[in-house]
Scaffold this motif. Sequence first.
Motif, mmCIF file in Angstrom:
data_model
loop_
_atom_site.group_PDB
_atom_site.id
_atom_site.type_symbol
_atom_site.label_atom_id
_atom_site.label_comp_id
_atom_site.label_asym_id
_atom_site.label_seq_id
_atom_site.Cartn_x
_atom_site.Cartn_y
_atom_site.Cartn_z
ATOM 1 N N VAL A 62 58.037 -2.954 30.823
ATOM 2 C CA VAL A 62 57.469 -3.038 32.172
ATOM 3 C C VAL A 62 56.400 -1.966 32.363
ATOM 4 N N ARG A 63 56.677 -0.752 31.900
ATOM 5 C CA ARG A 63 55.708 0.323 32.051
ATOM 6 C C ARG A 63 54.399 0.021 31.334
ATOM 7 N N LEU A 64 54.502 -0.488 30.108
ATOM 8 C CA LEU A 64 53.299 -0.811 29.347
ATOM 9 C C LEU A 64 52.534 -1.971 29.984
ATOM 10 N N LEU A 65 53.272 -2.950 30.521
ATOM 11 C CA LEU A 65 52.623 -4.064 31.213
ATOM 12 C C LEU A 65 51.872 -3.568 32.441
ATOM 13 N N LEU A 66 52.498 -2.673 33.194
ATOM 14 C CA LEU A 66 51.850 -2.127 34.390
ATOM 15 C C LEU A 66 50.635 -1.287 34.017
ATOM 16 N N LEU A 67 50.760 -0.479 32.964
ATOM 17 C CA LEU A 67 49.636 0.350 32.538
ATOM 18 C C LEU A 67 48.468 -0.521 32.093
ATOM 19 N N ALA A 68 48.765 -1.560 31.292
ATOM 20 C CA ALA A 68 47.705 -2.464 30.840
ATOM 21 C C ALA A 68 47.054 -3.184 32.018
ATOM 22 N N SER A 69 47.884 -3.636 32.970
ATOM 23 C CA SER A 69 47.350 -4.323 34.152
ATOM 24 C C SER A 69 46.460 -3.394 34.970
ATOM 25 N N PHE A 70 46.901 -2.167 35.122
ATOM 26 C CA PHE A 70 46.129 -1.188 35.890
ATOM 27 C C PHE A 70 44.785 -0.909 35.225
ATOM 28 N N LEU A 71 44.791 -0.680 33.911
ATOM 29 C CA LEU A 71 43.558 -0.369 33.199
ATOM 30 C C LEU A 71 42.590 -1.556 33.212
ATOM 31 N N ILE A 72 43.120 -2.768 33.012
ATOM 32 C CA ILE A 72 42.272 -3.959 33.049
ATOM 33 C C ILE A 72 41.689 -4.159 34.444
ATOM 34 N N HIS A 73 42.522 -3.939 35.463
ATOM 35 C CA HIS A 73 42.083 -4.085 36.854
ATOM 36 C C HIS A 73 40.932 -3.128 37.152
ATOM 37 N N VAL A 74 41.083 -1.875 36.745
ATOM 38 C CA VAL A 74 40.042 -0.872 36.985
ATOM 39 C C VAL A 74 38.784 -1.196 36.191
ATOM 40 N N ALA A 75 38.954 -1.603 34.931
ATOM 41 C CA ALA A 75 37.795 -1.918 34.092
ATOM 42 C C ALA A 75 37.014 -3.097 34.662
ATOM 43 N N CYS A 76 37.719 -4.122 35.140
ATOM 44 C CA CYS A 76 37.044 -5.281 35.740
ATOM 45 C C CYS A 76 36.304 -4.887 37.010
ATOM 46 N N ALA A 77 36.929 -4.049 37.824
ATOM 47 C CA ALA A 77 36.277 -3.601 39.060
ATOM 48 C C ALA A 77 35.008 -2.823 38.745
ATOM 49 N N ALA A 78 35.079 -1.951 37.730
ATOM 50 C CA ALA A 78 33.904 -1.165 37.351
ATOM 51 C C ALA A 78 32.794 -2.070 36.818
ATOM 52 N N ARG A 79 33.165 -3.070 36.010
ATOM 53 C CA ARG A 79 32.164 -3.971 35.455
ATOM 54 C C ARG A 79 31.509 -4.825 36.542
ATOM 55 N N LEU A 80 32.296 -5.297 37.501
ATOM 56 C CA LEU A 80 31.736 -6.086 38.595
ATOM 57 C C LEU A 80 30.781 -5.247 39.442
ATOM 58 N N ALA A 81 31.137 -3.993 39.669
ATOM 59 C CA ALA A 81 30.249 -3.105 40.424
ATOM 60 C C ALA A 81 28.942 -2.895 39.674
ATOM 61 N N GLU A 82 29.039 -2.768 38.343
ATOM 62 C CA GLU A 82 27.841 -2.604 37.522
ATOM 63 C C GLU A 82 26.955 -3.843 37.595
ATOM 64 N N LEU A 83 27.560 -5.024 37.557
ATOM 65 C CA LEU A 83 26.781 -6.265 37.646
ATOM 66 C C LEU A 83 26.115 -6.411 39.005
ATOM 67 N N ARG A 84 26.821 -5.986 40.059
ATOM 68 C CA ARG A 84 26.218 -6.054 41.400
ATOM 69 C C ARG A 84 25.009 -5.125 41.497
ATOM 70 N N ARG A 85 25.138 -3.927 40.931
ATOM 71 C CA ARG A 85 24.001 -2.995 40.962
ATOM 72 C C ARG A 85 22.830 -3.523 40.140
ATOM 73 N N ALA A 86 23.144 -4.152 38.995
ATOM 74 C CA ALA A 86 22.081 -4.694 38.148
ATOM 75 C C ALA A 86 21.381 -5.864 38.819
ATOM 76 N N ALA A 87 22.125 -6.639 39.632
ATOM 77 C CA ALA A 87 21.527 -7.787 40.312
ATOM 78 C C ALA A 87 20.557 -7.350 41.396
ATOM 79 N N ARG A 88 20.784 -6.163 41.957
ATOM 80 C CA ARG A 88 19.854 -5.644 42.979
ATOM 81 C C ARG A 88 19.654 -4.155 42.716
ATOM 82 N N PRO A 89 18.739 -3.828 41.806
ATOM 83 C CA PRO A 89 18.522 -2.418 41.461
ATOM 84 C C PRO A 89 17.924 -1.595 42.593
ATOM 85 N N VAL A 90 17.218 -2.258 43.522
ATOM 86 C CA VAL A 90 16.624 -1.558 44.661
ATOM 87 C C VAL A 90 17.519 -1.770 45.872
ATOM 88 N N ALA A 91 17.974 -0.690 46.445
ATOM 89 C CA ALA A 91 18.892 -0.787 47.582
ATOM 90 C C ALA A 91 18.170 -1.275 48.831
#
Length: 230
Positions: A62-91
């Motif tokens: 259970v601990r390893l499943l939660l750790l993997a889920s947490f890391l994947i969740h954070v990595a996906c959030a970071a990647r989506l934020a990066e894609l959003r910034r790349a889609a509109r580089p000028v604020a």
Amino acid sequence: MTEQRTGVSTIGLKILMGVTGLILVGYVCLHMLGNWEVFLPPVYINQYAYLLKSFPLLLWTVRLLLLASFLIHVACAARLAELRRAARPVAYDRRKPNGASWESRTMLLTGVGLGLFVLFHLYHFTWHLPPFSAFEGFTTHLSDSRRAVPDVHRMMVEGLRNPLVAAIYLLGMGCLFFHVRHGVDGIFCSLGLVNRRRFPWQRWLSHALGWILFLGFSAIPVAILAGWVR
């Protein structure tokens, strides 16, 4: 072709975030139910904690499943934020939300707050590092065992009796409240399980779940501070 690959990647990232989010929310709900045993006589939560540690293979799975889920969740959030910034580089010159809720605009902030709270929670109750080293000596005996087991009830009472620590827990539950309210709604939308033209049941569910988790967890430090749990 690049835009198409990016679009597919974005959908996949959102699905991964949805699946890992469901795993994490499911665990949080079970964790809250287990913690509610602090309102019962001490033997109940101590027996519960002892039983959990009696199955190390299950516990570490259970601990390893939660750790993997947490890391994947954070990595996906970071990647989506990066894609959003790349889609509109000028604020934008002026940021004016177009129907976006406060929860949706602060998901990154509440997510970071939750991550910091989880680290503090582990530091406090799992790792027992200074100034909480005394928790290592909190032991008790169960009726069917001569071996000393951790006195989880006493750890919770002593640990949350400190107003500063209790305030940190309440702040963490505030982050959980806002993150779940928007996150659960987004999970169902990302998985294609809702239709915005119909009754938004997923929004009602996400708001109700957010309140249940916030009030359910917050009741513990409040009850301990008030002296209702000793």
